[in-house]
Write an enzyme that holds these catalytic residues in place. Structure first.
Site, PDB file in Angstrom:
ATOM      1  N   HIS A  55       0.880  -1.158   0.000  1.00  0.00           N
ATOM      2  CA  HIS A  55       0.000   0.000   0.000  1.00  0.00           C
ATOM      3  C   HIS A  55       0.921   1.213   0.000  1.00  0.00           C
ATOM      4  CE1 HIS A  55      -2.373  -3.057   2.246  1.00  0.00           C
ATOM      5  NE2 HIS A  55      -3.409  -2.495   1.689  1.00  0.00           N
ATOM      6  N   ASP A  58       2.394   1.863   3.336  1.00  0.00           N
ATOM      7  CA  ASP A  58       3.329   0.852   3.893  1.00  0.00           C
ATOM      8  C   ASP A  58       4.763   1.284   3.602  1.00  0.00           C
ATOM      9  OD1 ASP A  58       1.115  -0.796   4.465  1.00  0.00           O
ATOM     10  OD2 ASP A  58       1.265  -1.798   2.518  1.00  0.00           O
ATOM     11  N   MET A  89       2.555  -5.808  -7.767  1.00  0.00           N
ATOM     12  CA  MET A  89       1.266  -5.196  -7.425  1.00  0.00           C
ATOM     13  C   MET A  89       1.453  -4.058  -6.433  1.00  0.00           C
ATOM     14  SD  MET A  89      -1.157  -5.228  -4.722  1.00  0.00           S
ATOM     15  CE  MET A  89      -1.485  -6.755  -3.887  1.00  0.00           C
ATOM     16  N   GLU A 182     -10.951  -6.246  -5.098  1.00  0.00           N
ATOM     17  CA  GLU A 182     -10.940  -7.269  -4.044  1.00  0.00           C
ATOM     18  C   GLU A 182     -12.184  -7.151  -3.176  1.00  0.00           C
ATOM     19  OE1 GLU A 182      -7.395  -7.568  -1.750  1.00  0.00           O
ATOM     20  OE2 GLU A 182      -8.366  -8.731  -0.168  1.00  0.00           O
ATOM     21  N   LYS A 184     -14.947  -8.154  -0.126  1.00  0.00           N
ATOM     22  CA  LYS A 184     -14.990  -8.663   1.264  1.00  0.00           C
ATOM     23  C   LYS A 184     -16.384  -8.355   1.798  1.00  0.00           C
ATOM     24  CE  LYS A 184     -12.509  -8.500   5.691  1.00  0.00           C
ATOM     25  NZ  LYS A 184     -11.383  -7.888   6.441  1.00  0.00           N
ATOM     26  N   GLU A 218      -9.927 -13.060  -2.336  1.00  0.00           N
ATOM     27  CA  GLU A 218      -9.132 -13.510  -1.196  1.00  0.00           C
ATOM     28  C   GLU A 218      -9.799 -14.700  -0.529  1.00  0.00           C
ATOM     29  OE1 GLU A 218      -7.222 -10.825   1.714  1.00  0.00           O
ATOM     30  OE2 GLU A 218      -8.157 -12.078   3.259  1.00  0.00           O
ATOM     31  N   HIS A 221     -11.922 -13.961   2.536  1.00  0.00           N
ATOM     32  CA  HIS A 221     -13.099 -13.099   2.395  1.00  0.00           C
ATOM     33  C   HIS A 221     -14.324 -13.838   1.894  1.00  0.00           C
ATOM     34  CE1 HIS A 221     -10.219  -9.409   2.083  1.00  0.00           C
ATOM     35  NE2 HIS A 221     -10.110 -10.065   3.211  1.00  0.00           N
ATOM     36  N   ASP A 246      -5.394 -13.490  -3.477  1.00  0.00           N
ATOM     37  CA  ASP A 246      -4.862 -13.381  -2.108  1.00  0.00           C
ATOM     38  C   ASP A 246      -5.064 -14.709  -1.394  1.00  0.00           C
ATOM     39  OD1 ASP A 246      -5.545  -9.914  -1.013  1.00  0.00           O
ATOM     40  OD2 ASP A 246      -4.093 -10.795  -2.419  1.00  0.00           O
ATOM     41  N   ASP A 256     -11.941 -11.871   9.895  1.00  0.00           N
ATOM     42  CA  ASP A 256     -10.929 -12.074   8.857  1.00  0.00           C
ATOM     43  C   ASP A 256      -9.613 -12.464   9.511  1.00  0.00           C
ATOM     44  OD1 ASP A 256      -9.507  -9.870   6.307  1.00  0.00           O
ATOM     45  OD2 ASP A 256      -9.540 -12.052   6.511  1.00  0.00           O
ATOM     46  N   ASP A 258      -6.880 -14.083   8.203  1.00  0.00           N
ATOM     47  CA  ASP A 258      -5.642 -13.919   7.420  1.00  0.00           C
ATOM     48  C   ASP A 258      -4.535 -14.841   7.931  1.00  0.00           C
ATOM     49  OD1 ASP A 258      -6.004 -10.303   6.930  1.00  0.00           O
ATOM     50  OD2 ASP A 258      -6.829 -12.004   5.826  1.00  0.00           O
ATOM     51  N   ASP A 288      -1.696 -12.917   1.310  1.00  0.00           N
ATOM     52  CA  ASP A 288      -2.156 -11.779   2.106  1.00  0.00           C
ATOM     53  C   ASP A 288      -2.496 -12.340   3.483  1.00  0.00           C
ATOM     54  OD1 ASP A 288      -4.833  -9.293   1.947  1.00  0.00           O
ATOM     55  OD2 ASP A 288      -2.987  -9.430   3.119  1.00  0.00           O
TER      56      ASP A 288
HETATM   57  C1  DIG Z   1      -7.090  -6.919   2.774  1.00  0.00           C
HETATM   58  O1  DIG Z   1      -7.409  -8.239   2.486  1.00  0.00           O
HETATM   59  C2  DIG Z   1      -6.585  -6.211   1.557  1.00  0.00           C
HETATM   60  C3  DIG Z   1      -5.484  -5.260   1.888  1.00  0.00           C
HETATM   61  O2  DIG Z   1      -4.552  -5.988   2.627  1.00  0.00           O
HETATM   62  C4  DIG Z   1      -4.937  -4.917   0.541  1.00  0.00           C
HETATM   63  O3  DIG Z   1      -5.516  -3.711   0.139  1.00  0.00           O
HETATM   64  C5  DIG Z   1      -5.406  -6.020  -0.372  1.00  0.00           C
HETATM   65  C6  DIG Z   1      -4.293  -6.498  -1.247  1.00  0.00           C
HETATM   66  O4  DIG Z   1      -3.934  -7.809  -0.986  1.00  0.00           O
HETATM   67  N1  DIG Z   1      -5.982  -7.026   0.538  1.00  0.00           N
HETATM   68 MN    MN Z   2      -8.204 -10.593   4.631  1.00  0.00          MN
HETATM   69 MN    MN Z   3      -6.446  -9.226   0.719  1.00  0.00          MN
END
Ligand code: DIG
Ligand code: MN
Ligand code: MN
Length: 401
Positions: A55, A58, A89, A182, A184, A218, A221, A246, A256, A258, A288
């Site tokens: 990001h 980051d 990316m 993406e 969610k 993802e 998600h 992801d 979530d 992760d 991710d």
């Molecule tokens: C969350 O799942 C999102 C953020 O971490 C980011 O913007 C995106 C890219 O992997 N996934």
């Molecule tokens: Mn996530």
């Molecule tokens: Mn993600």
């Protein structure tokens, strides 16, 4: 002994925010020191990763001076050049700063929406500085808790306006990005707009330039939404829109998580890797995911190794699955008749179909030996799909088979 050593050709990538996650959660302070982005690059390169993603914030902290920005960019370039790690990316953080508390692209305040678009433009410039080709849009704050607050059609209109503007701008700049949206279903907002892969696929077709807009689904998600992630990814693939993915671990019905790829639902992970590898997916395998809050700095790199190793173990299991004569015999029995009796429309075909006689009883009673699978000598394939090496007698049994 199989070789599960990650190499750049495997295209494994990590976000700076993953291996750099300090272990903060909504109920606790960080448990680890912050990690310098350049150090993350060097360590990921040493582990055999292909790339690192970020990001904007980051890499260059929100509000950093131009001098600080230049210093960070110079240091990051050096680490990438030394390690050979790529930046496939980039994305924009439109969720941390309080200004986005009620959305960025979908805020009811047009000034906040404009600020979010400007921030994304600058994020795209930063990504292009390092050669990023995919730009992800995760709308972490694009949602609501109070649906009385706005007409639900407006956020869709505003999100479309932002994406169409940004796509036209990046085309004019000659950046050549592919946008990956993406989805969610919720968290951090009570509900997030465009909640699943299916929602995003439909939304893409309403954009001015859908051709270079795809998906970054993802695992966690769509799983949070109670959906079969493999089926979601298959639909994105079918539409030619699986631009990025992801990977992580997730228990259904949880926040979530992760988690490390393979930490939870290994059967779905197996079928996901099989889908990607059987169909020649050639974009980054992006983890991710975050190490557990209980991990110390050293354990974070064990987490990163574990993500990549799990993928390689499951990739090998998928190859064995495809080569196993007994398994393929059952699949042949189930799906052996590959003809289509409908096909593309023709008047002749319709007349023939209308006249066709079907033996409904025979079709109803055709055996579907799904249960017999588990008793075949290959049934331990589910066992050996587990991304661990079998020890002792189990290992010998597998070797002797
Ligand atoms: C969350 O799942 C999102 C953020 O971490 C980011 O913007 C995106 C890219 O992997 N996934
Ligand atoms: Mn996530
Ligand atoms: Mn993600």
């Amino acid at each position: 002994m199989s070789d599960y050593t990650p190499r750049p050709e495997h295209k494994f990538t990590f976000g700076l925010w993953t291996v750099g996650n300090p272990g903060r959660d909504p109920f606790g302070e960080p448990t680890r020191e912050a990690v310098n982005p350049a150090d993350s690059v060097r360590k990921l390169g040493a582990l055999g990763a292909y790339g690192v993603n970020f990001h904007d914030d980051d890499l260059v902290p929100f509000g950093a001076s131009s001098q600080e920005r230049e210093r960070i960019i110079k240091e990051f370039h050096s680490a990438l050049d030394e390690s050979g790690v790529k930046v496939p990316m980039a994305t924009t953080n439109l969720f941390t700063q309080p200004i986005f508390k009620d959305g960025g692209f979908t805020s009811s305040d047009p000034k906040v929406r404009a600020f979010a678009v400007q921030k994304a433009m600058r994020g795209m410039e930063l990504g292009k500085e390092f050669g990023a080709e995919t730009y992800v849009f995760w709308g972490g704050r694009e949602g609501s808790e109070v649906d009385a607050s706005k007409n639900p059609l407006d956020p869709l209109k505003w999100f479309r306006e932002a994406l169409d503007f940004l796509n036209a701008w990046q085309m004019e700049q000659g950046f050549g990005y592919r946008f990956a949206l993406e989805p969610k279903p919720n968290e951090p907002r009570g509900d997030i707009y465009l909640a699943t892969t299916g929602n995003m696929l439909a939304f893409i077709e309403t954009l001015a330039h859908p051709e270079n807009v795809g998906l970054n689904p993802e695992f966690a998600h769509d799983t949070m939404a109670g959906l079969n992630f493999v089926h979601q990814v298959a639909q994105a693939m079918d539409a030619g829109k699986l631009f990025h993915i992801d990977l992580n671990g997730q228990k259904p019905g949880r926040f979530d998580q992760d988690l490390r790829f393979g930490q939870e639902d290994q059967k779905t992970n197996f079928f996901l890797v099989k889908l990607l590898e059987d169909n020649g997916y050639d974009n980054p395998r992006h983890f991710d995911a975050h190490a557990l809050r209980t991990s110390n700095a050293g354990d974070v790199w064990e987490f990163a190794k574990g993500c990549m190793r799990t993928y390689l173990i499951l990739k090998e299991k998928a190859q064995r699955f495809n080569e196993d004569a007994e398994i393929q015999g059952i699949i042949q029995e189930l799906n052996g008749d590959t003809q289509s009796l409908v096909g593309a429309y023709s008047k002749e075909g319709a007349d023939k179909l209308m006249a066709q006689k079907f033996d409904v009883a025979a079709l109803t009673n055709r055996p579907l030996p799904y249960e017999s699978w588990i008793n075949s000598s290959s049934s331990c394939c589910w066992a050996c799909v587990r991304p661990v090496n079998h020890r002792g007698t189990e290992a010998r049994r597998h070797r002797e088979r």
